[in-house]
Design an enzyme around this catalytic site. Sequence first.
Site, PDB file in Angstrom:
ATOM      1  N   GLU A 176      23.701  11.586 -15.171  1.00 51.43           N
ATOM      2  CA  GLU A 176      24.039  10.949 -16.452  1.00 51.43           C
ATOM      3  C   GLU A 176      23.576   9.499 -16.477  1.00 51.43           C
ATOM      4  O   GLU A 176      24.384   8.568 -16.651  1.00 51.43           O
ATOM      5  CB  GLU A 176      25.538  11.047 -16.733  1.00 51.43           C
ATOM      6  CG  GLU A 176      25.982  12.441 -17.088  1.00 51.43           C
ATOM      7  CD  GLU A 176      27.404  12.509 -17.639  1.00 51.43           C
ATOM      8  OE1 GLU A 176      28.181  11.561 -17.423  1.00 51.43           O
ATOM      9  OE2 GLU A 176      27.732  13.512 -18.281  1.00 51.43           O
ATOM     10  N   GLU A 185      26.896  20.375 -17.733  1.00 53.83           N
ATOM     11  CA  GLU A 185      28.347  20.174 -17.594  1.00 53.83           C
ATOM     12  C   GLU A 185      29.032  20.419 -18.927  1.00 53.83           C
ATOM     13  O   GLU A 185      28.551  19.980 -19.963  1.00 53.83           O
ATOM     14  CB  GLU A 185      28.683  18.719 -17.223  1.00 53.83           C
ATOM     15  CG  GLU A 185      28.232  18.247 -15.885  1.00 53.83           C
ATOM     16  CD  GLU A 185      28.628  16.777 -15.679  1.00 53.83           C
ATOM     17  OE1 GLU A 185      29.564  16.300 -16.350  1.00 53.83           O
ATOM     18  OE2 GLU A 185      27.981  16.114 -14.859  1.00 53.83           O
TER      19      GLU A 185
END
Length: 664
Positions: free
Chosen positions: A159, A316
């Site tokens: 991320e 995710e």
Amino acid sequence: MTTSPRWLRTAPGRTPRIEYGADYNPEQWPRDVWDDDVRAMRTAGVTIVSLAIFSWGRLEPAEGEYDFGWLDEVMDLLHAGGIAVDLATATASPPPWLTAKHPEILPVDHEGRTIWPGSRQHWRPTSPAFREHALRLVRQMAGRYGDHPALAAWHVSNELGCHNAYDYSDDAAAAFRVWLRRRYGELAALNAAWGTAFWSQHYSDWSQILPPRRAATHPNPTQQLDFTRFSSDALKDYLCAERDVLRELTPDVPVTTNFMIMGRLRPLDYADWAAEVDFVANDHYVQRTSRPFDELSFSANLTGNVAGGRPWFLMEHSTSAVNWQPINVPKKPGELERDSLTHVAHGADAVCFFQWRQSRAGAEKYHSAMVPHAGEDSAVFRRVTELGETLRRLAPVAGAGRTPARAAVLVDWDSAWAAELDSHPTNRLRYQQEALDWYSAFLDLGVRADVVPVRTGLSRYDLVVAPILYVVPEALRRRLEAYVRGGGHLVTTYFSGNVDEHDHLWPGAHPGALRDLLGIRIEEFAPLPDGDQVVLDNGSVGTLWTDMMEVADAGVEVLARYADGSPAVTRKAYTAGSAAYVSTRLGPDGLAPLLGDLLRRAGVESELPPGLRGRVELVVRGDFRFYVNRTDEPVDLTGVPGEALHGSAERLEPRGVGVLRGPA
Ligand code: GLA
Ligand code: GLA
């Protein structure tokens, strides 16, 4: 694209499937739990895990001293269990020895405060010291695991920009100057672009230029916008640096990183980043907003189009509650499957969670996982196992691209960043909310719409909604004009077309770049105070914004007026196309009837039977039609064409999903 798009590295001849799994953090658990993990993963139907994301401190406990033994063992165990690995480069969170030795890698916020270690992602994207140490670890990882049979893909960092999107340090300042020199060439061009005649901001040397650090009052808007563009590029550059090492050492292993297309658009232009990875991966968490499911669908849809319509990887999402919202509510029965399958509907060929086994310690111990604290004898694990079976059944869907809709909602990162800058008519404007409201209106009408980046070719769409398209450079102005003159139906809103790429107002009345195309003239913006609303003559209610607007072209029809008779919604008809303008925030309920009218005029109809419109979202991937129940009631599907691949062809459960195969 530097290379053609790829998917996971797999054994030759393996049949395509929807991958299933989670982040796996075995270093948080004693050795004897690992065997149990692999056994339970097989029970749940797990096919892939993301490994070593936060393992730097364990893999390199002191500078240049590596401890790969435990990871070798985990890789071997997973491989023996038939589970593939999306292996992280492990650089997401630098270990204490590194920040102690090189405190100059720590980011600095806009007030000059250091972001200290003790959490994660405390590194500057532009730090030479960070890059040197991180890329050395990437080389070690690639050298050690490049040939491992479990390795299916590389997961760069994690991320990127989640917590370190903006850094105002001296490293950032130096890199910003390099970026600006490349963009402008001459200092005179920068002075012109930044409008430095204003407030005595003229630069006479590049070295005087800084990031927009805390200032006495509003920092220069173009400087702010350029700094956001630079910050996105700085992280992209870092992504490319890791990727280049991986491509050099392991050219046959695809490289990805997990994007964060969810909620408000971040200062990371993923439409631009997508070309740098072998396949797009995204993380998505449901947020408890007024229409959380619409937001999920919007984000999944945008991810699919950022991926160019090709399959992508949901890296995710959560099995139930998260730990980082103000109040963390568990998912209701059915939501786990519906959330997952909505991503699949929009092109995900992998469904993964954060994380496999819920942590006992650390900041995420209350975040749900595939194996909760209650263990395998739990509702969550039973749902997880059922989802594994469902995804196995959906294997025929794998590889099918998204089937484009006839309508689209445009998303422009530049406009989102610039429209929400300070020193504007209102600070209440929310770009993503307006875009989402239009998308909800499409869902409420049962009409499919693609959520596409602004650079996407428009000619395939009969109708394009461009909400708050604030930044319209000359080239985009010409594209939109060609689209409308070529028969396209363009719809845009308040605060669109006002500025060029430097955030300079187009000359003359608003909305400069789109004024002639829309056939309107705005002298003043008239945003509404909180709580105020305006009632239009068609009964809909506007908030947030109004314009002091007049019609400037005989070809313009006024579709709705304010109480004083002045135009609120307009549409200028062209030979075949049209250009419509909505000057206030109507919200999904006000937009739906208006959009219905605009769609009818554009000849775009719902593909759903009338009884399903609004209650069901339809998404199409080639031969497969996904029917997603948006409601908490059962829905009768009788009469809908196709054979059920998942669910029943007759009925959708509350929040349920049916996947039907066959021609429409
Ligand atoms: C992000 C991170 C994960 C985890 C989850 C929790 O997505 O990538 O490591 O922190 O948030 O929701
Ligand atoms: C003050 C300043 C002006 C201008 C106005 C704007 O009065 O002196 O330069 O910024 O505010 O309201």
